[in-house]
Design a protein around this motif. Structure first.
Motif, PDB file in Angstrom:
ATOM      1  N   SER A 118       3.874  -5.207   6.239  1.00 22.39           N
ATOM      2  CA  SER A 118       3.639  -6.214   5.204  1.00 22.39           C
ATOM      3  C   SER A 118       3.665  -7.596   5.830  1.00 22.39           C
ATOM      4  N   PRO A 119       2.489  -8.148   6.088  1.00 24.46           N
ATOM      5  CA  PRO A 119       2.469  -9.474   6.701  1.00 24.46           C
ATOM      6  C   PRO A 119       2.782 -10.555   5.684  1.00 24.46           C
ATOM      7  N   LEU A 120       3.136 -11.718   6.189  1.00 22.52           N
ATOM      8  CA  LEU A 120       3.512 -12.834   5.319  1.00 22.52           C
ATOM      9  C   LEU A 120       2.363 -13.236   4.410  1.00 22.52           C
ATOM     10  N   ASP A 121       1.152 -13.216   4.932  1.00 23.06           N
ATOM     11  CA  ASP A 121       0.035 -13.819   4.201  1.00 23.06           C
ATOM     12  C   ASP A 121      -1.105 -12.871   3.877  1.00 23.06           C
ATOM     13  N   GLY A 122      -0.800 -11.644   3.568  1.00 23.15           N
ATOM     14  CA  GLY A 122      -1.856 -10.720   3.204  1.00 23.15           C
ATOM     15  C   GLY A 122      -1.249  -9.461   2.652  1.00 23.15           C
ATOM     16  N   PRO A 123      -2.081  -8.550   2.177  1.00 27.97           N
ATOM     17  CA  PRO A 123      -1.561  -7.325   1.573  1.00 27.97           C
ATOM     18  C   PRO A 123      -0.950  -6.395   2.614  1.00 27.97           C
ATOM     19  N   PRO A 124      -0.024  -5.567   2.197  1.00 27.57           N
ATOM     20  CA  PRO A 124       0.542  -4.563   3.094  1.00 27.57           C
ATOM     21  C   PRO A 124      -0.555  -3.682   3.684  1.00 27.57           C
ATOM     22  N   ARG A 125      -0.394  -3.328   4.941  1.00 23.29           N
ATOM     23  CA  ARG A 125      -1.362  -2.505   5.658  1.00 23.29           C
ATOM     24  C   ARG A 125      -0.696  -1.178   5.995  1.00 23.29           C
TER      25      ARG A 125
END
Lengths: 377, 377, 377, 377
Positions: free
Chosen positions: A281-288
């Motif tokens: 889960s990156p700070l600036d985008g959806p969980p991958r």
């Protein structure tokens, strides 16, 4: 192989892990502490009579008698914990490579001796903290190494099982018996059996050094001598904080080892029971959803993978990765070259010693009324 | 309604929760601490001019001027935390029923005063610990009450968010601003905002009394005055142990409130982000997936359910269940009868006070070098 | 409101959906086909006596008697299917806006009449295909509109329930009774009840026009007059292919509506039972978990969202979004302006008519020995 | 082993599957259709020079030259599909046991010949429909055999992949090349490669006989000679209905093989990507999560399990179970006893032939304008 005869769960796992990639052949053994049982077990496994021994001392003596070219390359120690130290020490001192189950030994002093011996001999020494053999654990480690999570702030690791929720050791269960016997297991129960895996997972993945901890150990099942439940707060060098939970009385749970690491740039979550997925889960985008074998994984994860994504790999494959790492290190040593770190990727004797110091510190903290107990070293 | 005007997240949630079941009508308010803004907000919401006030004192005075039959039945306090105490106290003392957001007040002393006032007045006082309004949380509570999990041994509760992983309060975010301001939030940051929900969830579901705790609070984001991360070990009366984690810097996480309770006969796991499922793992059979509305749930869960299984209910419905519980209690009081506990099911002022004591104890523990800090009361 | 009195599941859902956002007020009704029951239901819901009618004709006559400013704006038709056509037609012709449950009417001819009447009157007409009100369904639709999935190739939609796995209608269950009665439900059972939702979901999300289909309908439960299970192959204009399954005998399932759409650049998967997540698997990267309310969603999804990510919304909220869309369209019409398509977002009478043609075509295909049956229009 | 040399994915899987349990030893081979490459591959795998052949004819001739006691017991055929028939036939006729990859052969006539030959010779012939080797697939089969699901009504099986969503065969990908070449693959693309696995999974688990089907095959990727997407309706003897989907253009999906079977008493759902769980939803209780190795599983599932629950097994283990089944059958035959059906559990030549007939029927249906095409036999 020392230990791992009839009735031993982990011995069979080691053998399947060795067999999987065709890099190991089992040729000699002392497969039980009971000579009779050792020999029966060896016969079942197809050991030739002259290399099927009743005790490990005989195995070692016999190997040393043979010319170098006929000796085993490496001994795998899968006996109960209290046997690890004498066997490991003797084989290391005799110049053999070793794979040893965890926890490595009972005391920090023993661990330090072993580290020193390995250093002197220059041999390869692997400790089967098998969970760090999972490809996506290696992906997590690599992402953190490369700074993809930023500065690590918080780590929560839990290893929960339920199989000791009742007093199984009173019913003659062999696995339960030695694990709950201080003489064989050392002073730690769930802590040593699974808590040490959790410690290794955290240390391996994050690379952070544990500074101090505050532990609460409990024996929930009446009459049990060792802890069956452990909870602790963790403080790492550099300011990260954490929580570690290890319990064998979480009724109904199987091997619920779960890691969550959160940094300034993102967080990761991995669960051993579905090991082919890593949630990032990156700070600036959806969980991958990172899946094993996917082309966007780091090389360190790809190397630990056998089959394409979507075809699950499991526990044995991860275990086998530890053996592959040890084999690569042995081959490099045989050739006199530096091992490729992507190949010779395995928990070493230092990791084993760190685990022993961790257990000692937890036991000390559990007895202490002070909040924080520092780790030595 | 006091507070909850323009820009306030939680005010709109309260209003939707009230509207859902047609048991509440919003007729009067002082919707902001800024009189101008309060009136604009009231107009937007269709309040008549004579009941749209610039401050709560005016609201209270106006209501008291009216004949009893025209007064509001209940006031909903959704202003920032530091306003809770004076408003709640004034309305209780004036004989009004109250719904107040959590945490109830800033100090245990205030909480005790409020409990006493409610006791004297015999009024209804609900605290919107909304998560315990979820039907499957009530199922969990009921299963434990009936002994279906046996003796509770271990509780792990985590409430992780990521929205404060960066210094949002420096960017003018209103929600972040008051939450990170000690004057408005009290001495607790993440602890008060979400840790108190976790405490309420554990206390409500298990019915266990917290005996002592050992806490580690951190402010990870530079320049932040209050904690944005909390971890603690818990000990309960009767021997159960637990861990509570509350963090607002778990990058990428949303409202990851998760509870796991393990007893001698089984364990339960519930996650707020998928609230319509409860996993029950009994000691002697496969895990069972309990879904909201299924016919085999206990009555306490059924009563909190509006629509058939498989059609998800969510946050607002759970929130509305708190309001339904308060309404049932008010109706019972109006009729002079004892409320049906299955209907009048809501967190009361005692639960609110317990939450305040919990926060105080955690703050004390965080400053202490002793391992365990006991809870007062 | 017409229909939706005591014992009707869907009437209560409509009322909660209307109440949630404070844009509707229920003031008049004919809540049952039994006059007595209609009036009792109206009283329970607080209708004034003069607007609480015994049948819909009386309701309509009474509304027309009133001055325009006192009339209802919109009528909500929630009676069983066979009532839809006469009521809808009468109210449309009298110039009222309408919200009607699905399936719209029984025959394509009726549907065409209704479409024409709405066209003539210029009124607003919404059909409560509620599942397309979910924010992440709107996100999916928007992603496909923008080409983020490339050219659509394959669509699989399933709506499986288990509640009719036994002959519930023989036990007096009201919901089961009218659904399995051809006189009230038309010629379609599961097909009309849930298959039509699946059709609407596919048509709405992909924007593709169904060209032909090949259907197999079954009545598994002995003695049931209508289908309780439907499977069909789909062919769309432009070459996309699909499969649609609708079953009410999938023992143990609740409302397992699931959509997967795959295009040249990526695929999407959404499940109604966990509606706050949409899985997006792009061609060249890891799957992304899109959650309701996340800042990277399209505006069309954001507008359909009430509360922050991680606090689940559910069925009622999605249902309410249909009502919000209708309300926005009515307001725009009252102002004489073009409605904002992001606000006036609801399934209209054309969507309702398309659903009726779909059902007719499936029934025709089920009787045919030819592989493909083309859709009219 | 015939085939499976350098660059072949499936050959390595077969070898790991054989190695895992120590019941097979690879001693001879013709590992590629290119003699040079065959020999290089053989050397890499440690074959002795005299048993490392350039083509399968040489391998067969050499084996027949050897005394019986030195011959291989079983040949594993892992070459592309068009090689299967001649090799399999020759080895069967020569009295060797065979393991052959799927689909067995290209035509029903070939399959019938092979079945007859195996019948005459009385040899063991396994087909590596590996997915039915998963322990929980065997659990599902056993539950249905015992009537725990009642009468089966509906079956939905999907096998979706995304790796052929682009024209990979134009980029020289070896796996894509032979699969999209009619000369090597036969007339079926995705249908033969993965649709046949889906058929086997359904037939094995339910034991139902497919009566007729209605298929739609598509080649979505321009220029591709064979289908890359298949959808079909199924009718089984006794009245059960079904849907089968197999697609290799489901962008972003890996090996999404999913089975759902619903009967009068319950339903089952299993997904290959999380193979250690089976969801059982009974008619009158909550869904139960059956996990591999749990004590309440049937013996047929337990026998297929190596390690305790919660430690995942995967694809290789399931594959190895097919080899274990064949080995048990061979041992029984060597001893002249009837094999234990719980041990000698593997897809046999009849299952292989059934799969070939299935493919032929689907191809016929896809060309037909009639709705239903009956299966021969």
């Amino acid at each position: 192989m020392v230990g791992g005869g009839q009735g031993a769960f982990i011995g069979a796992v080691h053998r399947k892990a060795m067999a999987l990639d065709g890099q190991y052949e089992l040729v000699a053994g002392a497969l039980s502490s009971t000579p009779e049982k050792a020999r029966v077990s060896g016969r079942e496994l197809g050991l030739s009579e002259d290399r099927n021994h009743g005790d490990w001392q005989a195995l070692l003596a016999d190997e040393l008698r043979r010319p170098r070219s006929e000796r085993i390359d490496v001994v795998s120690i899968v006996a109960p914990n209290h046997i690890h130290f004498p066997v490991a020490q003797a084989f290391v001192e005799a110049g053999f490579h070793v794979v040893c189950d965890k926890p490595l030994v009972h005391t920090g002093a023993q661990a330090a001796e072993l580290v020193a011996a390995v250093g002197r001999q220059g041999t390869v020494f692997g400790v089967t903290y098998n969970y760090t053999g999972y490809p996506l654990v290696r992906q997590a480690r690599e992402m953190i190494r490369r700074g993809e999570l930023g500065t690590i702030r918080k780590i929560v690791v839990e290893y929960n099982q339920g199989w000791l929720a009742t007093k199984l050791e009173a019913e003659g269960n062999k696995q339960a018996l030695w694990r709950s016997d201080p003489a064989q297991s050392g002073g730690a129960g769930a802590l040593g059996d699974i808590g040490s895996h959790a410690e290794n997972l955290v240390s391996t993945v994050t690379g952070l050094k544990l500074e101090s901890l505050c532990a609460d150990l409990t024996s929930f099942v009446p009459g049990r001598a060792l802890d069956d439940d452990a909870s602790m707060l963790l403080r790492f060098e550099g300011g990260a904080r954490g929580v570690l939970v290890a319990s064998q009385v979480n009724t109904g749970l199987e091997n619920a080892l779960r890691l969550r690491v959160s940094g300034t740039l993102g967080s990761l979550e991995w669960r051993q029971e579905e090991p082919n997925r890593l949630l990032h889960s990156p700070l600036d985008g959806p969980p991958r959803v990172l899946s094993r074998g996917a082309p966007w994984l780091h090389e360190a994860a790809q190397r630990a993978t056998r089959i394409p994504p979507g075809h699950p790999e499991g526990f044995i494959e991860a275990f086998a990765n530890v053996y592959l790492g040890v084999a690569a290190a042995i081959r490099a040593r045989a050739k006199g070259v530096a091992p490729d770190p992507l190949e010779a990727d395995y928990p070493d004797v230092e990791a084993g010693a760190r685990g022993v110091r961790f257990i000692e510190t937890v036991l000390e903290s559990a007895r202490s009324s002070a909040k924080w107990t520092r780790l030595a070293g």
